[in-house]
Design a protein around this motif. Structure first.
Motif, PDB file in Angstrom:
ATOM      1  N   LEU A  16       0.829  -1.211   0.000  1.00 56.69           N
ATOM      2  CA  LEU A  16       0.000   0.000   0.000  1.00 56.69           C
ATOM      3  C   LEU A  16       0.862   1.259   0.000  1.00 56.69           C
ATOM      4  O   LEU A  16       0.571   2.229  -0.720  1.00 56.69           O
ATOM      5  N   LEU A  19       2.324   1.783  -3.481  1.00 56.06           N
ATOM      6  CA  LEU A  19       1.325   2.235  -4.454  1.00 56.06           C
ATOM      7  C   LEU A  19       1.024   3.726  -4.279  1.00 56.06           C
ATOM      8  O   LEU A  19       0.945   4.475  -5.255  1.00 56.06           O
ATOM      9  N   LYS A  20       0.840   4.155  -3.046  1.00 59.46           N
ATOM     10  CA  LYS A  20       0.575   5.578  -2.798  1.00 59.46           C
ATOM     11  C   LYS A  20       1.763   6.433  -3.228  1.00 59.46           C
ATOM     12  O   LYS A  20       1.599   7.498  -3.832  1.00 59.46           O
ATOM     13  N   SER A  23       1.637   6.974  -6.929  1.00 57.49           N
ATOM     14  CA  SER A  23       0.307   7.282  -7.469  1.00 57.49           C
ATOM     15  C   SER A  23       0.323   8.427  -8.477  1.00 57.49           C
ATOM     16  O   SER A  23      -0.695   8.728  -9.091  1.00 57.49           O
ATOM     17  N   LEU A  28      -1.711   4.545 -11.878  1.00 58.16           N
ATOM     18  CA  LEU A  28      -1.925   4.366 -10.441  1.00 58.16           C
ATOM     19  C   LEU A  28      -2.537   5.584  -9.766  1.00 58.16           C
ATOM     20  O   LEU A  28      -2.452   5.713  -8.538  1.00 58.16           O
ATOM     21  N   ALA A  31      -4.500   5.172  -6.604  1.00 56.34           N
ATOM     22  CA  ALA A  31      -3.842   4.805  -5.347  1.00 56.34           C
ATOM     23  C   ALA A  31      -3.544   6.001  -4.453  1.00 56.34           C
ATOM     24  O   ALA A  31      -3.042   5.836  -3.346  1.00 56.34           O
ATOM     25  N   ILE A  34      -5.437   5.984  -0.381  1.00 55.85           N
ATOM     26  CA  ILE A  34      -5.039   4.620  -0.025  1.00 55.85           C
ATOM     27  C   ILE A  34      -6.133   3.860   0.729  1.00 55.85           C
ATOM     28  O   ILE A  34      -6.174   2.642   0.741  1.00 55.85           O
ATOM     29  N   VAL A  37      -8.043   1.455  -1.504  1.00 56.19           N
ATOM     30  CA  VAL A  37      -7.280   0.451  -2.247  1.00 56.19           C
ATOM     31  C   VAL A  37      -7.432  -0.921  -1.579  1.00 56.19           C
ATOM     32  O   VAL A  37      -7.280  -1.047  -0.365  1.00 56.19           O
ATOM     33  N   ALA A  53      -3.745  -5.571  -6.574  1.00 58.22           N
ATOM     34  CA  ALA A  53      -4.220  -4.340  -5.933  1.00 58.22           C
ATOM     35  C   ALA A  53      -5.142  -3.603  -6.894  1.00 58.22           C
ATOM     36  O   ALA A  53      -4.889  -3.569  -8.105  1.00 58.22           O
TER      37      ALA A  53
END
Length: 392
Positions: A16, A19-20, A23, A28, A31, A34, A37, A53
């Motif tokens: 996580l 991904l953030k 983003s 993405l 993301a 969060i 997600v 994800a």
């Protein structure tokens, strides 16, 4: 979930966070928030944790995220492995994608601090091994796979890029820890009596004298280990089995490039053909609907012939006379196929083909032994399949 709530010691938390952090990328943007997600574990990777994800409001807009733990996943924490292997996998996937677009899932990012890699999600694809076990084989997908491998080998081959460039490529793809692991599991442990990593059925255990009692087999395995470690020919995938390939209709994509290194082209082909041989025995010796299954088994033999023919149409970078080069490659391919068959039956990474056809293990083991004993006399794919499968 706020950023401070994401535990960096928790694998999904790392996913996580990564991904953030990324983003800002077009793929993405979802993301950024969060808390919306979703992350779920998928796959059965031997080395890494694999997740899907996606934003909760649009599950179809998903990506695949891999995390490299500091050990071999299928063996546990007593078998450490460098986490940096994820960065090399990303680099290899990026290289393959640039050379042969569509040959691999599109790479999106790699985060070196979190050891997290993100790529395109092949949502509607299936694992090639599962497709073959269920009796589905698309010739176009198999030939596309052969072409992609050939193009990657051709465009990174020492005959095309030169000695200086291959040395630089070798430095770029230094993969010492994974290479040592592969050397151990593929060429050493299965041929060592009492090795603690070996795990085999009682039926195979009763036939281990085929390996340990035959010096010709042991010498051949040692020869293949030397070629694996010393031949610097092209950038190869290094673990090209049917569990590392995804298929959909006429398309095929190569995944799990974490074992990529500069090595012999014959390795990729040998591993692939070995896994086709598993499929052959899985269907040939299954008592249910055996007539149709036997027909499918012989289709697999034909696809092996077509795979090598298609490969040679496109892999045109050679260091000597074409016929001599191809004969040597097939000889090495036979040896690598023999080692792959044996390590899957004797070592820890077993294959699903024999889950319901245990008797086929002995036939497959015999194929592996025959290929190793004869590898230096095998110079065509037809001869390779005749010897492996006793088709004559």
């Amino acid at each position: 979930m706020a950023d401070e709530e994401v535990s960096q010691t928790d694998t999904q938390g790392k996913v996580l966070k990564a991904l953030k952090k990324h983003s800002h990328l077009a793929e993405l943007q979802w993301a950024e928030c969060i808390s919306s997600v979703k992350v779920s574990e998928v796959g059965d990777g031997n080395l890494n944790d694999v997740f899907r994800a996606f934003p909760s409001e649009d599950p179809s807009n998903s990506v695949v995220v891999k995390h490299a733990p500091p050990y071999i996943k299928c063996l546990g924490k007593d078998f450490p492995l460098h986490e940096e292997r994820g960065e090399l996998e990303y680099k290899a996937q990026f290289k393959f994608h640039s050379i042969a677009p569509g040959s691999v899932p599109k790479p999106i990012f790699y985060d070196s601090s979190l050891r997290v890699m993100c790529m395109e999600d092949l949502r509607n694809y299936v694992i090639y091994r599962s497709s073959l076990i269920s009796g589905h084989l698309n010739d176009d997908a198999a030939l596309k796979l052969a072409r992609d491998v050939a193009i990657i080998h051709r465009d990174t081959h020492v005959a095309k890029i030169g000695e200086d460039a291959i040395k630089q490529l070798d430095k770029e793809f230094q993969n010492t820890s994974t290479l040592t692991l592969r050397e151990q599991l593929l060429f050493t442990s299965p041929f060592t009596p009492g090795d603690p990593s070996n795990q085999c059925s009682d039926a195979v255990k009763a036939r281990l004298d085929w390996l340990y009692g035959d010096q010709e087999v042991l010498r051949a395995a040692a020869d293949m280990k030397r070629i694996f470690l010393e031949k610097k020919e092209a950038l190869v995938h290094g673990d090209l089995h049917t569990g590392s390939i995804m298929v959909k209709d006429e398309d095929a994509k190569i995944t799990n490039a974490g074992c990529s290194y500069v090595g012999p082209c014959s390795l990729d082909l040998g591993l692939l053909v070995a896994n086709y041989i598993f499929t052959y025995y899985c269907h040939l010796l299954c008592p249910e609907d055996n007539d149709n299954r036997r027909v499918f088994a012989y289709r697999v033999v034909e696809i092996c012939n077509k795979t090598v023919d298609e490969y040679f149409k496109h892999m045109t970078s050679v260091t000597e006379d074409v016929e001599i080069y191809q004969a040597k490659l097939i000889s090495e391919m036979a040896g690598f196929a023999g080692c792959e068959i044996i390590r899957r039956l004797v070592g820890p990474a077993h294959v699903g083909e024999f889950d319901h056809t245990h008797d086929a293990e002995i036939d497959a083991l015999g194929a592996g032994v025959r290929l190793l004993k004869a590898f230096d006399r095998i110079h065509s794919i037809g001869t390779l399949m005749l010897i492996a499968l006793m088709l004559a």
